[in-house]
Design a protein around this motif. Sequence first.
Motif, mmCIF file in Angstrom:
data_model
loop_
_atom_site.group_PDB
_atom_site.id
_atom_site.type_symbol
_atom_site.label_atom_id
_atom_site.label_comp_id
_atom_site.label_asym_id
_atom_site.label_seq_id
_atom_site.Cartn_x
_atom_site.Cartn_y
_atom_site.Cartn_z
ATOM 1 N N TRP A 1 39.202 2.540 -20.835
ATOM 2 C CA TRP A 1 38.743 1.386 -20.066
ATOM 3 C C TRP A 1 38.957 1.556 -18.559
ATOM 4 C CZ3 TRP A 1 35.214 -1.824 -21.043
ATOM 5 C CH2 TRP A 1 35.040 -2.951 -20.235
ATOM 6 N N LYS A 2 40.007 2.299 -18.140
ATOM 7 C CA LYS A 2 40.206 2.502 -16.700
ATOM 8 C C LYS A 2 39.036 3.283 -16.100
ATOM 9 C CE LYS A 2 43.123 6.605 -16.928
ATOM 10 N NZ LYS A 2 44.418 7.179 -16.649
ATOM 11 N N HIS A 3 38.426 4.198 -16.864
ATOM 12 C CA HIS A 3 37.242 4.927 -16.381
ATOM 13 C C HIS A 3 36.022 4.010 -16.345
ATOM 14 C CE1 HIS A 3 39.362 8.704 -16.332
ATOM 15 N NE2 HIS A 3 39.733 8.528 -17.597
ATOM 16 N N VAL A 4 35.959 3.099 -17.296
ATOM 17 C CA VAL A 4 34.856 2.130 -17.324
ATOM 18 C C VAL A 4 34.927 1.233 -16.095
ATOM 19 C CG1 VAL A 4 33.898 0.153 -18.570
ATOM 20 C CG2 VAL A 4 34.618 2.175 -19.827
ATOM 21 N N GLU A 5 36.135 0.834 -15.718
ATOM 22 C CA GLU A 5 36.284 -0.016 -14.535
ATOM 23 C C GLU A 5 35.866 0.712 -13.264
ATOM 24 O OE1 GLU A 5 40.369 -1.173 -15.003
ATOM 25 O OE2 GLU A 5 39.801 -3.068 -15.972
ATOM 26 N N LYS A 6 36.184 2.013 -13.173
ATOM 27 C CA LYS A 6 35.733 2.794 -12.010
ATOM 28 C C LYS A 6 34.215 2.871 -11.978
ATOM 29 C CE LYS A 6 39.663 5.954 -11.680
ATOM 30 N NZ LYS A 6 40.071 7.368 -11.820
ATOM 31 N N ALA A 7 33.634 3.105 -13.128
ATOM 32 C CA ALA A 7 32.171 3.195 -13.202
ATOM 33 C C ALA A 7 31.525 1.855 -12.867
ATOM 34 C CB ALA A 7 31.744 3.638 -14.601
ATOM 35 N N LYS B 1 30.885 1.458 -9.145
ATOM 36 C CA LYS B 1 29.717 2.223 -8.690
ATOM 37 C C LYS B 1 28.423 1.603 -9.205
ATOM 38 C CE LYS B 1 31.984 6.453 -7.781
ATOM 39 N NZ LYS B 1 32.086 6.711 -6.412
ATOM 40 N N PHE B 2 28.443 1.134 -10.440
ATOM 41 C CA PHE B 2 27.243 0.536 -11.028
ATOM 42 C C PHE B 2 26.881 -0.756 -10.311
ATOM 43 C CE2 PHE B 2 25.598 2.728 -14.635
ATOM 44 C CZ PHE B 2 24.505 1.979 -15.035
ATOM 45 N N THR B 3 27.885 -1.525 -9.922
ATOM 46 C CA THR B 3 27.627 -2.769 -9.207
ATOM 47 C C THR B 3 26.956 -2.487 -7.865
ATOM 48 O OG1 THR B 3 29.559 -3.754 -10.244
ATOM 49 C CG2 THR B 3 28.689 -4.871 -8.313
ATOM 50 N N LYS B 4 27.398 -1.429 -7.213
ATOM 51 C CA LYS B 4 26.860 -1.086 -5.899
ATOM 52 C C LYS B 4 25.504 -0.388 -5.997
ATOM 53 C CE LYS B 4 28.266 1.139 -1.609
ATOM 54 N NZ LYS B 4 29.307 1.923 -0.945
ATOM 55 N N ALA C 1 21.146 4.183 -10.323
ATOM 56 C CA ALA C 1 21.706 4.913 -11.464
ATOM 57 C C ALA C 1 20.776 4.839 -12.670
ATOM 58 C CB ALA C 1 23.080 4.354 -11.819
ATOM 59 N N VAL C 2 20.231 3.673 -12.934
ATOM 60 C CA VAL C 2 19.318 3.522 -14.063
ATOM 61 C C VAL C 2 18.040 4.321 -13.808
ATOM 62 C CG1 VAL C 2 17.875 1.894 -15.335
ATOM 63 C CG2 VAL C 2 20.239 1.322 -14.832
ATOM 64 N N GLY C 3 17.519 4.255 -12.601
ATOM 65 C CA GLY C 3 16.299 4.993 -12.272
ATOM 66 C C GLY C 3 16.480 6.496 -12.394
ATOM 67 N N VAL D 1 27.621 -1.609 -21.440
ATOM 68 C CA VAL D 1 29.073 -1.807 -21.387
ATOM 69 C C VAL D 1 29.453 -2.578 -20.129
ATOM 70 C CG1 VAL D 1 31.273 -0.600 -21.058
ATOM 71 C CG2 VAL D 1 29.680 0.198 -22.781
ATOM 72 N N LEU D 2 28.806 -2.259 -19.015
ATOM 73 C CA LEU D 2 29.164 -2.875 -17.749
ATOM 74 C C LEU D 2 28.504 -4.218 -17.529
ATOM 75 C CD1 LEU D 2 29.055 0.348 -15.577
ATOM 76 C CD2 LEU D 2 31.047 -0.793 -16.560
ATOM 77 N N GLY D 3 27.707 -4.664 -18.490
ATOM 78 C CA GLY D 3 27.132 -6.002 -18.425
ATOM 79 C C GLY D 3 25.984 -6.152 -17.456
#
Length: 140
Positions: free
Chosen positions: A95-101, A104-107, A112-114, A132-134
């Motif tokens: 989960w700590k890696h998910v929080e880091k991601a 970046k995903f929020t920004k 990233a999706v493209g 996962v990141l909602g």
Amino acid sequence: MLAPAPMIPVPLVTSGVLGYVLTFSVSFAEAIAFLGMFIPGMTIVVAISGLAAHGLYQVWLLFLLSSSGAALGDIMSYEFGRVGKRFLQHRPRVWKHVEKAQLKFTKHGWIAVGLGRFVAPLRGVTPLAAGVLGMERSRF
């Protein structure tokens, strides 16, 4: 003297439906998280497209099937991520890696999706991460 072996696999030529089913299936499977890393989907679709150039398949139907297979695989990976989030939250090392991601995903989420749709190793993992990141379904 022996004749050279045929360049086109015989089952793909004799059964027209098999090529269409294979196109949809590999496009779908390649978009599934982690499964897509082991399936040479792009290679298979390009090979079948080469057969279409010889008139054995309809190009528009191959395009439709590969696009819809990839889209359904993306949706399935996104839903796996959305549902699997609860599972990952109980694993602090992951989960700590998910929080880091997530930062970046929020920004850079839409970038990233493209990019994830065109970079083979990320193709299946990006929708999973978005789930996962909602990330909102409409943005995804």
